[in-house]
Write a protein that holds these residues in place. Structure first.
Motif, PDB file in Angstrom:
ATOM      1  N   HIS A 181      -4.397 -40.028 -39.201  1.00  0.00           N
ATOM      2  CA  HIS A 181      -4.499 -40.594 -40.553  1.00  0.00           C
ATOM      3  C   HIS A 181      -3.401 -41.635 -40.766  1.00  0.00           C
ATOM      4  CE1 HIS A 181      -6.636 -36.739 -41.019  1.00  0.00           C
ATOM      5  NE2 HIS A 181      -7.352 -37.372 -41.924  1.00  0.00           N
ATOM      6  N   ALA A 182      -3.706 -42.599 -41.618  1.00  0.00           N
ATOM      7  CA  ALA A 182      -2.712 -43.604 -42.001  1.00  0.00           C
ATOM      8  C   ALA A 182      -3.035 -44.081 -43.421  1.00  0.00           C
ATOM      9  CB  ALA A 182      -2.730 -44.786 -41.028  1.00  0.00           C
ATOM     10  N   ASN A 183      -2.001 -44.352 -44.202  1.00  0.00           N
ATOM     11  CA  ASN A 183      -2.175 -44.862 -45.557  1.00  0.00           C
ATOM     12  C   ASN A 183      -1.827 -46.345 -45.595  1.00  0.00           C
ATOM     13  OD1 ASN A 183      -2.911 -42.343 -46.536  1.00  0.00           O
ATOM     14  ND2 ASN A 183      -0.817 -41.785 -47.053  1.00  0.00           N
ATOM     15  N   MET A 184      -2.759 -47.143 -46.132  1.00  0.00           N
ATOM     16  CA  MET A 184      -2.551 -48.576 -46.271  1.00  0.00           C
ATOM     17  C   MET A 184      -2.787 -48.943 -47.723  1.00  0.00           C
ATOM     18  SD  MET A 184      -4.548 -49.835 -42.859  1.00  0.00           S
ATOM     19  CE  MET A 184      -4.285 -48.955 -41.312  1.00  0.00           C
ATOM     20  N   GLY A 185      -1.692 -49.070 -48.474  1.00  0.00           N
ATOM     21  CA  GLY A 185      -1.845 -49.318 -49.904  1.00  0.00           C
ATOM     22  C   GLY A 185      -2.467 -48.102 -50.556  1.00  0.00           C
ATOM     23  N   PHE A 186      -3.569 -48.321 -51.282  1.00  0.00           N
ATOM     24  CA  PHE A 186      -4.246 -47.192 -51.931  1.00  0.00           C
ATOM     25  C   PHE A 186      -5.476 -46.752 -51.145  1.00  0.00           C
ATOM     26  CE2 PHE A 186      -5.197 -51.210 -54.046  1.00  0.00           C
ATOM     27  CZ  PHE A 186      -6.564 -51.317 -53.846  1.00  0.00           C
ATOM     28  N   ILE A 187      -5.460 -47.020 -49.807  1.00  0.00           N
ATOM     29  CA  ILE A 187      -6.570 -46.630 -48.941  1.00  0.00           C
ATOM     30  C   ILE A 187      -6.052 -45.679 -47.864  1.00  0.00           C
ATOM     31  CG2 ILE A 187      -8.319 -47.440 -47.300  1.00  0.00           C
ATOM     32  CD1 ILE A 187      -8.319 -50.091 -48.808  1.00  0.00           C
ATOM     33  N   SER A 188      -6.713 -44.540 -47.718  1.00  0.00           N
ATOM     34  CA  SER A 188      -6.388 -43.588 -46.661  1.00  0.00           C
ATOM     35  C   SER A 188      -7.390 -43.785 -45.525  1.00  0.00           C
ATOM     36  CB  SER A 188      -6.475 -42.151 -47.186  1.00  0.00           C
ATOM     37  OG  SER A 188      -6.242 -41.234 -46.137  1.00  0.00           O
ATOM     38  N   VAL A 189      -6.872 -44.057 -44.319  1.00  0.00           N
ATOM     39  CA  VAL A 189      -7.727 -44.331 -43.160  1.00  0.00           C
ATOM     40  C   VAL A 189      -7.738 -43.102 -42.253  1.00  0.00           C
ATOM     41  CG1 VAL A 189      -8.150 -45.865 -41.215  1.00  0.00           C
ATOM     42  CG2 VAL A 189      -7.130 -46.779 -43.303  1.00  0.00           C
ATOM     43  N   ASP A 190      -8.938 -42.639 -41.919  1.00  0.00           N
ATOM     44  CA  ASP A 190      -9.119 -41.452 -41.076  1.00  0.00           C
ATOM     45  C   ASP A 190      -9.625 -41.897 -39.696  1.00  0.00           C
ATOM     46  OD1 ASP A 190      -9.597 -39.033 -39.958  1.00  0.00           O
ATOM     47  OD2 ASP A 190     -11.203 -38.422 -41.319  1.00  0.00           O
ATOM     48  N   TYR A 191      -8.824 -41.616 -38.657  1.00  0.00           N
ATOM     49  CA  TYR A 191      -9.186 -42.005 -37.289  1.00  0.00           C
ATOM     50  C   TYR A 191      -9.787 -40.841 -36.496  1.00  0.00           C
ATOM     51  CZ  TYR A 191      -6.117 -45.992 -38.217  1.00  0.00           C
ATOM     52  OH  TYR A 191      -5.545 -47.101 -38.750  1.00  0.00           O
ATOM     53  N   THR A 192     -10.027 -39.709 -37.133  1.00  0.00           N
ATOM     54  CA  THR A 192     -10.485 -38.515 -36.420  1.00  0.00           C
ATOM     55  C   THR A 192     -11.777 -38.766 -35.656  1.00  0.00           C
ATOM     56  OG1 THR A 192      -9.504 -37.182 -38.192  1.00  0.00           O
ATOM     57  CG2 THR A 192     -11.001 -36.066 -36.677  1.00  0.00           C
ATOM     58  N   THR A 193     -12.748 -39.405 -36.318  1.00  0.00           N
ATOM     59  CA  THR A 193     -14.040 -39.657 -35.669  1.00  0.00           C
ATOM     60  C   THR A 193     -13.892 -40.597 -34.482  1.00  0.00           C
ATOM     61  OG1 THR A 193     -15.127 -39.402 -37.814  1.00  0.00           O
ATOM     62  CG2 THR A 193     -16.421 -40.385 -36.068  1.00  0.00           C
ATOM     63  N   LEU A 194     -13.087 -41.648 -34.641  1.00  0.00           N
ATOM     64  CA  LEU A 194     -12.873 -42.598 -33.537  1.00  0.00           C
ATOM     65  C   LEU A 194     -12.227 -41.902 -32.347  1.00  0.00           C
ATOM     66  CD1 LEU A 194     -12.863 -45.486 -32.404  1.00  0.00           C
ATOM     67  CD2 LEU A 194     -10.640 -45.824 -33.523  1.00  0.00           C
ATOM     68  N   LYS A 195     -11.212 -41.083 -32.622  1.00  0.00           N
ATOM     69  CA  LYS A 195     -10.550 -40.357 -31.531  1.00  0.00           C
ATOM     70  C   LYS A 195     -11.540 -39.442 -30.814  1.00  0.00           C
ATOM     71  CE  LYS A 195      -6.536 -38.505 -32.270  1.00  0.00           C
ATOM     72  NZ  LYS A 195      -5.429 -37.765 -32.884  1.00  0.00           N
ATOM     73  N   SER A 196     -12.388 -38.769 -31.563  1.00  0.00           N
ATOM     74  CA  SER A 196     -13.384 -37.882 -30.951  1.00  0.00           C
ATOM     75  C   SER A 196     -14.347 -38.672 -30.061  1.00  0.00           C
ATOM     76  CB  SER A 196     -14.173 -37.138 -32.031  1.00  0.00           C
ATOM     77  OG  SER A 196     -13.321 -36.334 -32.815  1.00  0.00           O
ATOM     78  N   ASP A 197     -14.748 -39.875 -30.547  1.00  0.00           N
ATOM     79  CA  ASP A 197     -15.665 -40.707 -29.762  1.00  0.00           C
ATOM     80  C   ASP A 197     -15.014 -41.169 -28.460  1.00  0.00           C
ATOM     81  OD1 ASP A 197     -17.556 -40.466 -31.737  1.00  0.00           O
ATOM     82  OD2 ASP A 197     -17.078 -42.362 -32.714  1.00  0.00           O
ATOM     83  N   ILE A 198     -13.746 -41.598 -28.529  1.00  0.00           N
ATOM     84  CA  ILE A 198     -13.059 -42.076 -27.320  1.00  0.00           C
ATOM     85  C   ILE A 198     -12.839 -40.913 -26.340  1.00  0.00           C
ATOM     86  CG2 ILE A 198     -10.966 -43.159 -26.433  1.00  0.00           C
ATOM     87  CD1 ILE A 198     -10.679 -44.631 -29.071  1.00  0.00           C
ATOM     88  N   ILE A 199     -12.447 -39.754 -26.864  1.00  0.00           N
ATOM     89  CA  ILE A 199     -12.240 -38.587 -26.008  1.00  0.00           C
ATOM     90  C   ILE A 199     -13.547 -38.179 -25.323  1.00  0.00           C
ATOM     91  CG2 ILE A 199     -11.750 -36.104 -26.079  1.00  0.00           C
ATOM     92  CD1 ILE A 199      -9.583 -36.747 -28.185  1.00  0.00           C
ATOM     93  N   ALA A 200     -14.666 -38.309 -26.053  1.00  0.00           N
ATOM     94  CA  ALA A 200     -15.971 -37.987 -25.452  1.00  0.00           C
ATOM     95  C   ALA A 200     -16.265 -38.914 -24.268  1.00  0.00           C
ATOM     96  CB  ALA A 200     -17.076 -38.115 -26.503  1.00  0.00           C
ATOM     97  N   HIS A 201     -15.889 -40.187 -24.391  1.00  0.00           N
ATOM     98  CA  HIS A 201     -16.065 -41.126 -23.278  1.00  0.00           C
ATOM     99  C   HIS A 201     -15.168 -40.738 -22.099  1.00  0.00           C
ATOM    100  CE1 HIS A 201     -18.793 -44.288 -24.668  1.00  0.00           C
ATOM    101  NE2 HIS A 201     -18.291 -44.115 -25.876  1.00  0.00           N
ATOM    102  N   CYS A 202     -13.929 -40.332 -22.387  1.00  0.00           N
ATOM    103  CA  CYS A 202     -13.011 -39.900 -21.309  1.00  0.00           C
ATOM    104  C   CYS A 202     -13.590 -38.703 -20.549  1.00  0.00           C
ATOM    105  CB  CYS A 202     -11.649 -39.520 -21.892  1.00  0.00           C
ATOM    106  SG  CYS A 202     -10.683 -40.907 -22.520  1.00  0.00           S
ATOM    107  N   LEU A 203     -14.130 -37.749 -21.286  1.00  0.00           N
ATOM    108  CA  LEU A 203     -14.720 -36.570 -20.646  1.00  0.00           C
ATOM    109  C   LEU A 203     -15.957 -36.941 -19.833  1.00  0.00           C
ATOM    110  CD1 LEU A 203     -14.391 -34.011 -23.591  1.00  0.00           C
ATOM    111  CD2 LEU A 203     -13.026 -34.093 -21.499  1.00  0.00           C
TER     112      LEU A 203
END
Length: 235
Positions: free
Chosen positions: A177-199
């Motif tokens: 997660h990262a906060n940019m101004g008044f927006i909270s960005v969630d990278y969980t789905t992206l990380k899961s997608d990249i890890i799935a490619h690694c596997l």
């Protein structure tokens, strides 16, 4: 943070925000418009007062010519005022207010700043592009070779499998997660997608190793069978 945005891999293998910064700006503008439009149910005080006064004047019955002329003047003035007031709803008065305009400009500026930061941050994940962009089957064909004995050595397989195991650990260690101004960005789905490619890379390499080992083992067994048949033949 007011908004939650998720980062995902599209089917076209692009890293995108869901919703995108432009969609957020559109939503904010739509909400601002709806919030001011709903004020149209509130009658303006000026109109209410004029309606009461107009009603009292129209109820009068002037008894001489002078009063009649004054009455007609006042009546005409009220009718002109009523016609001029058409379209001047509460929502239009609010939306054109200087303070409201300043607030909207500040919100838009904040969204633009956050959007620039989000676009810059999106490039951070470019270092993992090779994990999902490379064609896995085409890459594995390079390891098999077209001629007998031309396939890659076992050490090459070991290096590739280890590389994607390390990439797996590296992606898992990234911030979710990262906060940019008044927006909270969630990278969980992206990380899961990249890890799935690694596997998947690891499964592809180990699967290819299994196929090659099985082929070699079948060749050895065939050689045993042929040699056994030869040795079993009585000269």
């Amino acid at each position: 943070p007011i908004f939650l945005v998720r980062v995902t891999l599209e089917s076209s293998q692009r890293v995108v925000y869901t919703p995108s910064p432009s969609e957020l700006i559109h939503m904010i503008n739509a909400c601002a418009k709806d919030m001011t439009t709903m004020l149209d149910v509130v009658q303006r005080l000026k109109g209410l007062v004029e309606m009461e006064v107009r009603k009292d004047i129209l109820d009068l019955e002037p008894d001489n010519a002078t009063l009649q002329r004054e009455y007609e003047k006042v009546r005409s003035a009220f009718e002109a005022s009523a016609a001029a007031d058409t379209g001047k709803s509460m929502s239009k008065a609010i939306s054109n207010d200087e303070d409201v305009t300043k607030v909207m400009i500040a919100i838009t500026a904040g969204m633009s700043a956050s959007g620039s930061q989000m676009a810059k941050n999106l490039g951070y994940w470019g270092k993992y592009e090779h994990i999902w962009e490379y064609n896995k089957d085409a890459q594995l064909k390079r390891f098999t070779g077209n001629r007998p004995g031309s396939h890659k050595k076992l050490e090459s397989f070991d290096e590739e499998i280890k590389r994607y195991k390390d990439q797996h650990k590296q992606v898992s260690a990234e911030e979710s997660h990262a906060n940019m101004g008044f927006i909270s960005v969630d990278y969980t789905t992206l990380k899961s997608d990249i890890i799935a490619h690694c596997l998947e890379w690891q499964r592809k390499y180990t699967g290819l190793l299994n196929q090659m080992a099985l082929k070699d083992l079948d060749a050895i067994l065939d050689a045993f069978q042929a040699t056994t048949a030869t040795l079993s033949f009585t000269p």
